[in-house]
Design a protein around this motif. Structure first.
Motif, PDB file in Angstrom:
ATOM      1  N   LEU A 108       0.819  -1.202   0.000  1.00  0.00           N
ATOM      2  CA  LEU A 108       0.000   0.000   0.000  1.00  0.00           C
ATOM      3  C   LEU A 108       0.862   1.265   0.000  1.00  0.00           C
ATOM      4  CD1 LEU A 108      -2.773  -0.981   2.589  1.00  0.00           C
ATOM      5  CD2 LEU A 108      -2.893  -1.051   0.086  1.00  0.00           C
ATOM      6  N   ILE A 109       1.711   1.427   1.021  1.00  0.00           N
ATOM      7  CA  ILE A 109       2.468   2.663   1.168  1.00  0.00           C
ATOM      8  C   ILE A 109       3.720   2.413   1.990  1.00  0.00           C
ATOM      9  CG2 ILE A 109       1.193   3.374   3.227  1.00  0.00           C
ATOM     10  CD1 ILE A 109       1.333   6.294   2.157  1.00  0.00           C
ATOM     11  N   TYR A 110       4.744   3.256   1.785  1.00  0.00           N
ATOM     12  CA  TYR A 110       6.052   3.070   2.405  1.00  0.00           C
ATOM     13  C   TYR A 110       6.599   4.427   2.821  1.00  0.00           C
ATOM     14  CZ  TYR A 110      11.225   2.611   1.611  1.00  0.00           C
ATOM     15  OH  TYR A 110      12.595   2.670   1.671  1.00  0.00           O
ATOM     16  N   PHE A 111       6.989   4.518   4.091  1.00  0.00           N
ATOM     17  CA  PHE A 111       7.623   5.720   4.628  1.00  0.00           C
ATOM     18  C   PHE A 111       9.084   5.406   4.914  1.00  0.00           C
ATOM     19  CE2 PHE A 111       3.833   8.234   5.516  1.00  0.00           C
ATOM     20  CZ  PHE A 111       2.832   7.267   5.631  1.00  0.00           C
ATOM     21  N   GLN A 112       9.986   6.290   4.509  1.00  0.00           N
ATOM     22  CA  GLN A 112      11.410   6.124   4.808  1.00  0.00           C
ATOM     23  C   GLN A 112      11.934   7.447   5.351  1.00  0.00           C
ATOM     24  OE1 GLN A 112      13.918   3.496   4.727  1.00  0.00           O
ATOM     25  NE2 GLN A 112      14.790   5.208   5.856  1.00  0.00           N
ATOM     26  N   GLY A 113      12.204   7.477   6.620  1.00  0.00           N
ATOM     27  CA  GLY A 113      12.757   8.666   7.252  1.00  0.00           C
ATOM     28  C   GLY A 113      11.911   9.895   6.963  1.00  0.00           C
ATOM     29  N   ASN A 114      12.573  10.962   6.532  1.00  0.00           N
ATOM     30  CA  ASN A 114      11.888  12.210   6.231  1.00  0.00           C
ATOM     31  C   ASN A 114      11.537  12.358   4.758  1.00  0.00           C
ATOM     32  OD1 ASN A 114      12.058  13.141   8.921  1.00  0.00           O
ATOM     33  ND2 ASN A 114      14.183  13.760   8.592  1.00  0.00           N
TER      34      ASN A 114
ATOM     35  N   ALA B 271       9.616  11.825   1.126  1.00  0.00           N
ATOM     36  CA  ALA B 271       8.202  11.745   0.736  1.00  0.00           C
ATOM     37  C   ALA B 271       7.808  10.271   0.648  1.00  0.00           C
ATOM     38  CB  ALA B 271       7.985  12.422  -0.610  1.00  0.00           C
ATOM     39  N   PRO B 272       6.631   9.908   1.161  1.00  0.00           N
ATOM     40  CA  PRO B 272       6.226   8.501   1.140  1.00  0.00           C
ATOM     41  C   PRO B 272       5.989   7.992  -0.282  1.00  0.00           C
ATOM     42  CG  PRO B 272       4.428   9.871   1.930  1.00  0.00           C
ATOM     43  CD  PRO B 272       5.618  10.766   1.817  1.00  0.00           C
ATOM     44  N   ASP B 273       6.192   6.701  -0.450  1.00  0.00           N
ATOM     45  CA  ASP B 273       5.873   6.019  -1.709  1.00  0.00           C
ATOM     46  C   ASP B 273       4.431   5.540  -1.601  1.00  0.00           C
ATOM     47  OD1 ASP B 273       5.453   4.163  -3.742  1.00  0.00           O
ATOM     48  OD2 ASP B 273       7.374   3.157  -3.488  1.00  0.00           O
ATOM     49  N   LYS B 274       3.523   6.233  -2.280  1.00  0.00           N
ATOM     50  CA  LYS B 274       2.091   5.932  -2.172  1.00  0.00           C
ATOM     51  C   LYS B 274       1.587   5.109  -3.345  1.00  0.00           C
ATOM     52  CE  LYS B 274       1.220  10.495  -0.106  1.00  0.00           C
ATOM     53  NZ  LYS B 274       0.382  11.709  -0.190  1.00  0.00           N
ATOM     54  N   SER B 275       2.503   4.534  -4.093  1.00  0.00           N
ATOM     55  CA  SER B 275       2.125   3.932  -5.365  1.00  0.00           C
ATOM     56  C   SER B 275       1.164   2.755  -5.241  1.00  0.00           C
ATOM     57  CB  SER B 275       3.379   3.485  -6.117  1.00  0.00           C
ATOM     58  OG  SER B 275       4.107   2.535  -5.346  1.00  0.00           O
ATOM     59  N   GLY B 276       1.042   2.160  -4.055  1.00  0.00           N
ATOM     60  CA  GLY B 276       0.171   1.011  -3.884  1.00  0.00           C
ATOM     61  C   GLY B 276      -1.229   1.321  -3.382  1.00  0.00           C
ATOM     62  N   LEU B 277      -1.490   2.570  -3.028  1.00  0.00           N
ATOM     63  CA  LEU B 277      -2.821   2.903  -2.515  1.00  0.00           C
ATOM     64  C   LEU B 277      -3.855   2.681  -3.616  1.00  0.00           C
ATOM     65  CD1 LEU B 277      -2.070   6.129  -0.433  1.00  0.00           C
ATOM     66  CD2 LEU B 277      -2.374   3.782   0.388  1.00  0.00           C
TER      67      LEU B 277
ATOM     68  N   ARG C  23       2.542   9.582   8.825  1.00  0.00           N
ATOM     69  CA  ARG C  23       3.458   9.112   9.860  1.00  0.00           C
ATOM     70  C   ARG C  23       3.961  10.336  10.615  1.00  0.00           C
ATOM     71  NH1 ARG C  23       9.134   5.657   9.387  1.00  0.00           N
ATOM     72  NH2 ARG C  23       9.138   5.008  11.576  1.00  0.00           N
ATOM     73  N   THR C  24       3.593  10.420  11.867  1.00  0.00           N
ATOM     74  CA  THR C  24       3.917  11.608  12.659  1.00  0.00           C
ATOM     75  C   THR C  24       5.223  11.414  13.407  1.00  0.00           C
ATOM     76  OG1 THR C  24       2.500  10.718  14.396  1.00  0.00           O
ATOM     77  CG2 THR C  24       1.521  12.314  12.894  1.00  0.00           C
TER      78      THR C  24
ATOM     79  N   SER D  29       2.210   5.572  12.771  1.00  0.00           N
ATOM     80  CA  SER D  29       1.553   5.806  11.496  1.00  0.00           C
ATOM     81  C   SER D  29       0.075   5.474  11.615  1.00  0.00           C
ATOM     82  CB  SER D  29       2.183   4.948  10.403  1.00  0.00           C
ATOM     83  OG  SER D  29       1.488   5.103   9.172  1.00  0.00           O
ATOM     84  N   THR D  30      -0.736   6.214  10.880  1.00  0.00           N
ATOM     85  CA  THR D  30      -2.172   5.974  10.819  1.00  0.00           C
ATOM     86  C   THR D  30      -2.579   5.790   9.371  1.00  0.00           C
ATOM     87  OG1 THR D  30      -2.541   7.371  12.771  1.00  0.00           O
ATOM     88  CG2 THR D  30      -4.449   6.853  11.414  1.00  0.00           C
TER      89      THR D  30
END
Lengths: 114, 114
Positions: free
Chosen positions: A46-52, A54-60, A69-70, A75-76
């Motif tokens: 679905l989605i991937y966050f790496q550090g600071n 920009a997230p990879d949202k390609s799977g949403l 991710r705060t 993450s929510t």
């Protein structure tokens, strides 16, 4: 914490309602991932966050899905106007360079849309 | 982009028999390869991984896998299975370059019969 924590473990919601799923990664892990596991469908990224970065949202799958991710930690995943096809187990995982690419998964949130 | 094919959706075997779960992948770049296990109602747990070096990789619970680059395969084997090995097994691939994102196969349900 010792592991990846997800809440709630189970969620039943009515079609059309919004839901929020929470993931608490292992402390210090810089990367966080969300996957969806549907019956017979395997694991869908679905989605991937790496550090600071920009997230990879390609799977949403649609714009009803979003995640944040705060503070580089919790993450929510939010699903708006839920549909029956959103019923699945939502899995969160975290990793860091020190884990040599091994993800640690949480136990998942089982979402049922009725 | 990468993809993974797990050739068998279900594998039934008798206790103490050997087992092989097949996995083939497709990628235009070099890859890292993983096997995860999911016990009933639990999250995914890393069994083993291939990053580099020896193509025969040993993991937890007596499992091993062999990376075959020419055949683009990473089959999982165990010489003698136990009832407790009953679970879903997922093969996954990650490109060496680019996003550290796992792509999973559809899973193989291993059922051990007494």
């Amino acid at each position: 914490g010792a592991g990846v924590s997800q809440s709630p473990s189970n969620k039943v919601t009515e079609k059309g309602k919004d839901v929020e799923l929470r993931c608490d990664p292992i402390s210090g892990h810089t990367a966080l991932y969300w996957y969806r596991q549907s019956l017979g469908q395997g694991l869908e990224f679905l989605i991937y966050f790496q550090g600071n970065s920009a997230p990879d949202k390609s799977g949403l799958p649609s714009d009803r899905f979003s995640a944040e991710r705060t503070g580089g930690s919790v993450s929510t995943l939010t699903i708006q106007r839920t549909q029956q096809e959103d019923s699945a187990v939502y899995l969160c995982a975290s990793s860091s360079p020190g884990t040599n690419y091994g993800y640690t998964f949480g136990s998942g949130t089982r979402l049922t849309v009725v | 982009a990468q993809s993974v094919t797990q050739l068998d959706s279900q594998v039934p075997v008798f206790e103490e028999a050997p087992v092989e779960l097949r996995c083939n992948y497709s990628s235009s770049v070099s890859v890292y390869l993983f096997w995860y296990v999911q016990y009933p109602n639990q999250g995914l747990q890393l069994l083993l991984k291939y990053l580099s070096g020896s193509t025969l990789v040993k993991g937890i619970n007596g499992f091993e896998a062999e990376f075959n680059k020419s055949q683009t395969s990473f089959h999982l084997r165990k010489p003698s299975v136990h009832i407790s090995d009953t679970a879903e097994y997922f093969c996954a691939v990650m490109g060496v370059q680019g996003a550290q994102k796992l792509v999973f196969g559809q899973g193989t349900r291993l059922t051990i019969n007494p």
